[in-house]
Design a protein around this motif. Structure first.
Motif: not given
Length: 195
Positions: A2-3, A39, A192
């Motif tokens: 994930d980010r 992002l 996502t």
């Protein structure tokens, strides 16, 4: 991934490069509507990165030949991105000008002076084109399910523009992803999809 995983990786890499007065170059490629710009904004805010958008490198009208548009990844001006941004970044340029493409006027704007930070991000489809990959230290591929992709595009661009995405832009992207193995050449992939 994930980010926050990406943020951790980039922070660690940037710390190592900064010890040698280097610069970390990151590419965020992937499907439209997957969250590339989101992002990039997140990373920009968290680590004060400089962000360049592939939208600034659309082909000018005179470059849009049938031959160029039939080449996977040929519908952006990657040569201008390379000469105006990536080469100066790799050379350690402290500030340099580049021109953004204006979709409304279909022309290049006046040059803007960039003072790049130690982490620079190029976000957008085609940023990981094979001709550009050598410039990046970290490459990210973002994906989303086809159904959610269309829902996001309709919400972001409206139904009329979404039809153009479905019939023109998405097929061009998918051809590029498949022919150039973009996801396979990236260090990480982020899905996502929420459904």
């Amino acid at each position: 991934m994930d980010r926050y995983d990406v943020l951790r990786d980039i922070t660690v890499l940037a710390g190592k490069l900064n010890n040698f007065a280097g610069r970390l170059l990151v590419a965020i490629d992937g499907r439209c509507g997957a969250g590339k710009t989101t992002l990039a904004s997140f990373l920009q805010n968290e680590i004060e990165a400089t962000v360049f958008h592939m939208d600034d490198f659309f082909l000018r009208p005179e470059q849009r030949t049938a031959e160029r548009l039939s080449t996977p990844g040929g519908n952006v001006d990657r040569e201008r991105l390379e000469s105006e941004v990536l080469i100066p970044l790799r050379a350690g340029g402290k500030n340099f000008p580049y021109q953004r493409f204006d979709c409304k006027t279909q022309s290049l704007q006046e040059p803007v002076l960039i003072e790049p930070k130690s982490v620079c991000i190029v976000e957008g489809s085609y940023s990981c084109h094979p001709a550009l990959q050598k410039y990046y230290d970290y490459r990210i591929f973002m994906t989303v399910s086809p159904q959610e992709q269309m829902e996001r595009i309709i919400q972001r661009n409206g139904p009329t523009a979404a039809r153009m995405f479905k019939t023109r832009w998405i097929p061009l992207e998918e051809q590029y992803f498949a022919k150039c193995d973009v996801e396979g050449k990236c260090i990480c992939s982020i899905d996502t999809s929420t459904k």
